[in-house]
Scaffold this motif. Structure first.
Motif, PDB file in Angstrom:
ATOM      1  N   SER A   1       4.046   4.147  16.350  1.00 25.05           N
ATOM      2  CA  SER A   1       4.587   4.286  14.995  1.00 25.05           C
ATOM      3  C   SER A   1       5.049   2.940  14.468  1.00 25.05           C
ATOM      4  CB  SER A   1       5.723   5.306  14.965  1.00 25.05           C
ATOM      5  OG  SER A   1       6.853   4.792  15.599  1.00 25.05           O
ATOM      6  N   LYS A   2       5.568   2.087  15.372  1.00 22.86           N
ATOM      7  CA  LYS A   2       5.973   0.740  14.951  1.00 22.86           C
ATOM      8  C   LYS A   2       4.748  -0.068  14.525  1.00 22.86           C
ATOM      9  CE  LYS A   2      10.532   0.308  16.044  1.00 22.86           C
ATOM     10  NZ  LYS A   2      10.817   1.718  15.733  1.00 22.86           N
ATOM     11  N   LEU A   3       3.687   0.043  15.310  1.00 25.30           N
ATOM     12  CA  LEU A   3       2.467  -0.707  15.020  1.00 25.30           C
ATOM     13  C   LEU A   3       1.902  -0.303  13.663  1.00 25.30           C
ATOM     14  CD1 LEU A   3       0.216  -2.617  16.178  1.00 25.30           C
ATOM     15  CD2 LEU A   3      -0.980  -0.532  16.836  1.00 25.30           C
ATOM     16  N   ILE A   4       1.854   0.996  13.435  1.00 23.11           N
ATOM     17  CA  ILE A   4       1.318   1.504  12.171  1.00 23.11           C
ATOM     18  C   ILE A   4       2.130   0.969  11.003  1.00 23.11           C
ATOM     19  CG2 ILE A   4       1.191   3.613  10.781  1.00 23.11           C
ATOM     20  CD1 ILE A   4      -1.107   3.428  12.592  1.00 23.11           C
ATOM     21  N   LYS A   5       3.445   0.992  11.185  1.00 17.77           N
ATOM     22  CA  LYS A   5       4.317   0.534  10.120  1.00 17.77           C
ATOM     23  C   LYS A   5       4.097  -0.955   9.839  1.00 17.77           C
ATOM     24  CE  LYS A   5       9.004   1.336   8.586  1.00 17.77           C
ATOM     25  NZ  LYS A   5      10.294   1.911   8.921  1.00 17.77           N
ATOM     26  N   LEU A   6       3.966  -1.685  10.927  1.00 19.35           N
ATOM     27  CA  LEU A   6       3.770  -3.129  10.820  1.00 19.35           C
ATOM     28  C   LEU A   6       2.477  -3.445  10.067  1.00 19.35           C
ATOM     29  CD1 LEU A   6       5.847  -4.961  12.291  1.00 19.35           C
ATOM     30  CD2 LEU A   6       3.964  -5.639  13.784  1.00 19.35           C
ATOM     31  N   LEU A   7       1.404  -2.757  10.457  1.00 21.63           N
ATOM     32  CA  LEU A   7       0.107  -3.004   9.836  1.00 21.63           C
ATOM     33  C   LEU A   7       0.141  -2.626   8.354  1.00 21.63           C
ATOM     34  CD1 LEU A   7      -2.324  -1.780  12.623  1.00 21.63           C
ATOM     35  CD2 LEU A   7      -2.004  -4.112  11.810  1.00 21.63           C
ATOM     36  N   THR A   8       0.852  -1.558   8.061  1.00 20.54           N
ATOM     37  CA  THR A   8       0.954  -1.142   6.655  1.00 20.54           C
ATOM     38  C   THR A   8       1.675  -2.202   5.843  1.00 20.54           C
ATOM     39  OG1 THR A   8       1.063   1.148   7.369  1.00 20.54           O
ATOM     40  CG2 THR A   8       1.741   0.688   5.118  1.00 20.54           C
ATOM     41  N   ILE A   9       2.774  -2.673   6.396  1.00 21.41           N
ATOM     42  CA  ILE A   9       3.522  -3.715   5.686  1.00 21.41           C
ATOM     43  C   ILE A   9       2.652  -4.946   5.485  1.00 21.41           C
ATOM     44  CG2 ILE A   9       5.477  -5.311   5.872  1.00 21.41           C
ATOM     45  CD1 ILE A   9       6.974  -3.035   7.314  1.00 21.41           C
ATOM     46  N   PHE A  10       1.904  -5.303   6.534  1.00 21.72           N
ATOM     47  CA  PHE A  10       1.015  -6.459   6.431  1.00 21.72           C
ATOM     48  C   PHE A  10      -0.002  -6.254   5.306  1.00 21.72           C
ATOM     49  CE2 PHE A  10      -3.014  -8.521   7.585  1.00 21.72           C
ATOM     50  CZ  PHE A  10      -2.596  -9.844   7.588  1.00 21.72           C
ATOM     51  N   SER A  11      -0.613  -5.072   5.276  1.00 19.24           N
ATOM     52  CA  SER A  11      -1.626  -4.799   4.250  1.00 19.24           C
ATOM     53  C   SER A  11      -1.043  -4.923   2.851  1.00 19.24           C
ATOM     54  CB  SER A  11      -2.199  -3.388   4.398  1.00 19.24           C
ATOM     55  OG  SER A  11      -2.526  -3.120   5.716  1.00 19.24           O
ATOM     56  N   LEU A  12       0.125  -4.317   2.684  1.00 20.99           N
ATOM     57  CA  LEU A  12       0.719  -4.334   1.347  1.00 20.99           C
ATOM     58  C   LEU A  12       1.125  -5.744   0.945  1.00 20.99           C
ATOM     59  CD1 LEU A  12       2.804  -1.066   1.443  1.00 20.99           C
ATOM     60  CD2 LEU A  12       0.536  -1.460   0.495  1.00 20.99           C
ATOM     61  N   LEU A  13       1.665  -6.485   1.913  1.00 18.72           N
ATOM     62  CA  LEU A  13       2.036  -7.869   1.615  1.00 18.72           C
ATOM     63  C   LEU A  13       0.796  -8.656   1.225  1.00 18.72           C
ATOM     64  CD1 LEU A  13       4.753  -8.784   4.267  1.00 18.72           C
ATOM     65  CD2 LEU A  13       5.012  -8.358   1.820  1.00 18.72           C
ATOM     66  N   LEU A  14      -0.282  -8.420   1.941  1.00 21.29           N
ATOM     67  CA  LEU A  14      -1.529  -9.128   1.649  1.00 21.29           C
ATOM     68  C   LEU A  14      -1.954  -8.853   0.216  1.00 21.29           C
ATOM     69  CD1 LEU A  14      -3.921 -10.784   2.884  1.00 21.29           C
ATOM     70  CD2 LEU A  14      -5.053  -8.606   3.210  1.00 21.29           C
ATOM     71  N   LEU A  15      -1.944  -7.574  -0.165  1.00 16.84           N
ATOM     72  CA  LEU A  15      -2.356  -7.214  -1.519  1.00 16.84           C
ATOM     73  C   LEU A  15      -1.419  -7.830  -2.549  1.00 16.84           C
ATOM     74  CD1 LEU A  15      -3.439  -3.478  -1.235  1.00 16.84           C
ATOM     75  CD2 LEU A  15      -4.679  -5.549  -0.675  1.00 16.84           C
ATOM     76  N   ALA A  16      -0.124  -7.731  -2.260  1.00 17.12           N
ATOM     77  CA  ALA A  16       0.841  -8.309  -3.185  1.00 17.12           C
ATOM     78  C   ALA A  16       0.645  -9.814  -3.266  1.00 17.12           C
ATOM     79  CB  ALA A  16       2.260  -7.974  -2.739  1.00 17.12           C
ATOM     80  N   PHE A  17       0.326 -10.409  -2.110  1.00 19.51           N
ATOM     81  CA  PHE A  17       0.136 -11.859  -2.052  1.00 19.51           C
ATOM     82  C   PHE A  17      -1.003 -12.296  -2.969  1.00 19.51           C
ATOM     83  CE2 PHE A  17      -1.966 -15.516   0.015  1.00 19.51           C
ATOM     84  CZ  PHE A  17      -0.953 -16.447  -0.161  1.00 19.51           C
ATOM     85  N   VAL A  18      -2.094 -11.531  -2.973  1.00 25.17           N
ATOM     86  CA  VAL A  18      -3.233 -11.868  -3.824  1.00 25.17           C
ATOM     87  C   VAL A  18      -2.774 -11.997  -5.275  1.00 25.17           C
ATOM     88  CG1 VAL A  18      -5.457 -11.079  -4.721  1.00 25.17           C
ATOM     89  CG2 VAL A  18      -4.899 -10.754  -2.313  1.00 25.17           C
ATOM     90  N   VAL A  19      -1.995 -11.001  -5.691  1.00 26.78           N
ATOM     91  CA  VAL A  19      -1.545 -10.988  -7.078  1.00 26.78           C
ATOM     92  C   VAL A  19      -0.600 -12.166  -7.348  1.00 26.78           C
ATOM     93  CG1 VAL A  19      -0.327  -9.638  -8.808  1.00 26.78           C
ATOM     94  CG2 VAL A  19      -1.798  -8.495  -7.155  1.00 26.78           C
ATOM     95  N   VAL A  20       0.361 -12.334  -6.441  1.00 25.11           N
ATOM     96  CA  VAL A  20       1.332 -13.420  -6.624  1.00 25.11           C
ATOM     97  C   VAL A  20       0.636 -14.775  -6.631  1.00 25.11           C
ATOM     98  CG1 VAL A  20       3.272 -14.611  -5.555  1.00 25.11           C
ATOM     99  CG2 VAL A  20       3.236 -12.120  -5.644  1.00 25.11           C
ATOM    100  N   PHE A  21      -0.341 -14.910  -5.761  1.00 18.71           N
ATOM    101  CA  PHE A  21      -1.060 -16.171  -5.643  1.00 18.71           C
ATOM    102  C   PHE A  21      -1.732 -16.541  -6.960  1.00 18.71           C
ATOM    103  CE2 PHE A  21      -4.645 -18.830  -4.476  1.00 18.71           C
ATOM    104  CZ  PHE A  21      -4.067 -19.694  -3.577  1.00 18.71           C
ATOM    105  N   ILE A  22      -2.463 -15.573  -7.509  1.00 16.04           N
ATOM    106  CA  ILE A  22      -3.149 -15.826  -8.770  1.00 16.04           C
ATOM    107  C   ILE A  22      -2.137 -16.129  -9.872  1.00 16.04           C
ATOM    108  CG2 ILE A  22      -4.527 -14.696 -10.560  1.00 16.04           C
ATOM    109  CD1 ILE A  22      -5.913 -13.283  -8.085  1.00 16.04           C
ATOM    110  N   PHE A  23      -1.043 -15.406  -9.829  1.00 13.08           N
ATOM    111  CA  PHE A  23       0.017 -15.635 -10.795  1.00 13.08           C
ATOM    112  C   PHE A  23       0.536 -17.071 -10.713  1.00 13.08           C
ATOM    113  CE2 PHE A  23       4.413 -15.202 -12.300  1.00 13.08           C
ATOM    114  CZ  PHE A  23       4.168 -14.609 -13.523  1.00 13.08           C
TER     115      PHE A  23
END
Lengths: 279, 247, 288
Positions: free
Chosen positions: C10-32
């Motif tokens: 459950s920790k691993l799943i949570k970690l990977l989810t956070i990573f994915s969301l950060l990655l997606l958010a990062f794309v947007v922030v980066f372009i911004f």
């Protein structure tokens, strides 16, 4: 009287619309297949581009291999993360607020145009991280693009798993992870694989994200993750855009859509098999 | 002897209270029927006792003693293993009959093939299903009839050797023949297990249970030996319910 | 044993989810962030309202007004063409076609959705553009109309499948009582199914608009890519094709380079807005 008239117009509208769609599909497929088949040969598939300008003779083997490799990297990267995210949202997330946030982010990401994702890949992966124009950069960029596509489909499949069976499993005192691995995932695996293959077809056909991140006019079959690659859609774009060879372009288009259809058919076959087992 | 004692138990879904101050002592190796009109909290009571309530977005407070210890001091997994539940709607796993029955034992560490076969065979026999399915244990459980599915679910609940078996209207979706089958089986099971059955069917409660509890609007109105409850109810509301004035 | 694995998993799943969301958010922030650099030099307003695009000249020649117009124009032409056709076909699928035939037709629509955009562009260039040149006697067939027609075909599958889903449900819900009244299928479709599906039609429009505005390859190959005020039979430029064409030429870190990020940001802002609307329209459609 007017009623009759309306009804007839209404029917006409539906029929004409349907015909337009069916004829368009027929035309597109027919156009590529009929023209492509004239200029395709075994040699075209198993040899490298030759001639001057490059590509006017020879084949597209490196582009086929390149496209397959790109698809593999993109799907591997994206499905790993997408599966985890979907599992988290469906099974571990306790708050509906967090769930909503995840949905909104994924939904927004699905709406980011592929060229903008390409722009990100170019600046961040190619330039800032110094990965260069390479198989890895292009593959990861495609991965970012297909992530929402895979996540949404896997989440839907997990969501559809019978609640009664889940409750029964928890009622036996069995843990979530065990329930997932022994009950849910085996049942949903066809759907999951289908979602990933479908995304593979999508990734293989995408050009915009790889123009800047890794696709080149000519490269041999990549020897490592850091080599630049040829890719079928980019090759097609170059052949047409630069007016190199129409004949080769037809053949390339045929190979590209054949590969994508093959992938889609695998995906559809998996989904329908799941339906039969489930009923 | 009482295996389970409830003292002023309150259960809630969100802000809505469903059970009000239930006091109830469940006898070991007896069949206790819980009766009452729809929406009176019968199912909630069962979910509370298996700690599935929190999985459905509810919570419970009060004092419960299970096997001499505080109910809430057990890990919820242990409670669920020792107090099994069978739901109203048959809910077999989308696996083979065999895998349905080995699912939980494997989780609890039984790896020996012979042992597993033994569990499958004995539980199917208890559920009266063995003869019907022994030829084809590896076909999907979803292909069984509704009655067979429900008996499989009971067999499945028994594979973890619970001490108490909770049944939530297990026969409501079944025909007379399957209902009779299941009642027979419950009577036999009562020799080894404690059974709590929620039922809509008063005749069924009368036929099989030793004790009967009558619930109305989340309150326990009457509780006692079945014979007494049905022949000389103490509360007017019980009498009205049994006579079919509401329900 | 399982307990430990369970917690770890459950920790691993949570970690990977956070990573994915950060990655997606990062794309947007980066372009911004890359665009912000540009907006320090050129104001947002003059960027959006500027009529001339010439990255080789001074900064005040970086205006994407015509390009925004081009993007909207091509997409609107596509929607106007695709919507009636898509809705018509979805109605027919919901009311008249069943079982195997429906599965086959849906398969055909999926084929349409699976064709890569570069192949559309290829056909558009060889067939549409050529046809415009020979039949309509245009000096150049590369035009808003060519892009619009091509995009219309590309967004059709999205329109059809979004509408069809809700229409089929509405049809199934009302067919028995309607048949009991002896009313014809087409009357039921027209009077009940079509009005009941208006949310789905709105959702389909929004989804298709998003797809159309973000499309790069197919559009780029048939619109001529000239940043001039768009007319139906004239050339134009869209934001995605602008980025695709000029990114390779722009030197990393230059103003031109940042201006491309800025135009990407403008496009994304519009698309994000459209997608949020889509998300809420769809959610309220489900709630209902």
């Amino acid at each position: 009287m007017r009623k009759m008239e309306n009804s007839r117009l209404f029917k006409l509208w539906m029929v004409v619309s349907t015909l337009i769609v069916l004829i368009s599909v027929g035309f597109i497929i027919g156009y590529i297949v009929l023209n492509g088949i004239k200029s395709i040969s075994l040699d075209f598939i198993i040899s490298s581009p030759k001639g001057l300008p490059l590509g006017s003779e020879g084949g597209i083997l490196p582009a086929i291999v390149g496209s397959l490799l790109l698809m593999l990297i993109a799907c591997g990267f994206a499905s790993f993360l997408a599966l985890a995210t979907a599992i988290y949202v469906v099974f571990y997330c306790q708050s509906s607020q967090i769930e909503n946030i995840v949905h909104i982010i994924v939904q927004c990401m699905a709406g980011v145009p592929s060229i903008v994702i390409g722009l990100f890949g170019y600046t961040f992966l190619v330039a800032k991280l110094g990965l260069g124009r390479s198989l890895l950069s292009a593959g990861l960029t495609l991965g970012v693009m297909v992530f929402p596509f895979i996540e949404v489909r896997i989440e839907k499949s997990l969501q559809e798993f019978s609640t009664a069976a889940l409750q029964s499993s928890y009622a036996l005192g069995v843990s979530k992870a065990y329930t997932l691995f022994k009950l849910v995932l085996p049942q949903c695996k066809e759907d999951i694989v289908a979602a990933i293959t479908l995304a593979g077809g999508f990734a293989m056909g995408a050009t915009a994200p790889i123009i800047l991140t890794g696709a080149v006019i000519f490269a041999p079959i990549p020897s490592s993750l850091s080599s630049p690659v040829m890719a079928l859609p980019f090759h097609l774009y170059i052949l047409t855009g630069e007016g190199i060879s129409l004949e080769k372009a037809y053949a390339t288009a045929l190979v590209l859509i054949t590969l994508i259809f093959a992938i889609n058919i695998i995906s559809i076959a998996l989904t329908s098999r799941r339906k039969e087992v489930g009923s | 002897m009482n295996i389970l004692e409830l003292l002023s138990l309150n259960s809630y879904y969100g802000h809505e209270q469903v059970l009000y101050g239930i006091n109830l002592a469940i006898r070991k190796n007896a069949i206790t029927a819980v009766i009452g009109p729809s929406g009176c909290g019968k199912s909630t009571l069962l979910l509370t006792l298996n700690r599935m309530l929190e999985e459905c977005g509810g919570r419970a407070e009060g004092e419960i003693t299970f096997a001499g210890k505080d109910f809430f001091s057990y890990p919820k997994e242990e409670i669920r293993r020792r107090i099994g539940i069978v739901f109203q709607k048959p809910s077999p796993f989308p696996l083979s009959i065999y895998r349905n029955l080995t699912y939980a034992p494997v989780y609890y560490g039984v790896r020996d093939k012979k042992k597993l076969n033994e569990i499958v065979e004995s539980k199917l026999k208890v559920a009266g299903l063995y003869e019907e399915v022994q030829a084809d244990l590896h076909k999907s459980a979803l292909q069984l009839s509704g009655g067979q599915q429900q008996r499989l679910c009971i067999a499945r609940a028994l594979t973890v050797e619970p001490e108490i078996l909770l049944l939530d209207e297990p026969c409501s979706a079944l025909d007379i023949k399957n209902t009779a089958n299941i009642e027979q089986m419950l009577l036999k099971l009562a020799q080894d297990y404690t059974i709590v059955i929620v039922t809509h069917n008063l005749a069924q409660a009368k036929r099989i249970s030793d004790y009967t509890a009558f619930l109305l609007n989340g309150e326990l109105v009457e509780y006692g030996e079945t014979k007494k409850v049905f022949s000389r109810p103490q509360d007017r509301r019980t009498w009205e319910y049994i006579e079919g004035i509401y329900g | 044993m399982y307990k430990v694995l369970d917690v770890a998993f459950s920790k691993l799943i949570k970690l990977l989810t956070i990573f994915s969301l950060l990655l997606l958010a990062f794309v947007v922030v980066f372009i911004f962030r890359e665009s912000v650099v540009f907006f320090k030099e050129v104001s947002v307003l003059s960027f959006i309202s500027g009529r001339s695009w010439n990255p080789l000249l001074a900064a005040d020649n970086l205006g994407i007004f015509n390009i925004i117009l081009g993007t909207l124009y091509v997409s609107l032409v596509a929607i106007i063409l695709a919507l009636p056709i898509g809705v018509g076909m979805a109605l027919l699928l919901a009311g008249y076609v069943e079982g195997r035939v429906r599965a086959i037709i849906r398969g055909i629509i999926d084929i349409l959705a699976g064709i890569p955009s570069v192949v559309y562009g290829f056909i558009g260039l060889l067939v549409l553009v050529k046809w415009f040149e020979t039949r309509l006697d245009l000096s150049s067939g590369e035009s808003v109309l060519a892009g619009g027609i091509l995009l219309a075909v590309m967004v059709l599958p999205y329109v059809i499948s979004t509408c069809h889903e809700s229409m089929e449900k509405a049809y199934r819900r009302h067919a028995p009582s309607s048949q009991a009244l002896g009313v014809s299928r087409s009357y039921l479709l027209r009077e009940i199914v079509l009005p009941e599906s208006r949310r789905a039609i709105i959702a389909a429009t929004v989804l298709a608009l998003g797809r159309a505005m973000g499309e790069t390859m197919a559009v780029m190959m048939v619109i001529g890519n000239a940043p001039i005020p768009p007319t139906l039979l004239g050339k134009c430029q869209t934001i995605p094709s602008l980025i695709a064409l000029e990114m390779g030429m722009a030197e990393v870190g230059s103003l031109h380079y940042h201006s491309l990020f800025a135009s990407g940001l403008v496009l994304m802002a519009v698309l994000l807005a459209i997608n949020l609307v889509f998300y809420f329209v769809r959610r309220s459609a489900f709630m209902k």
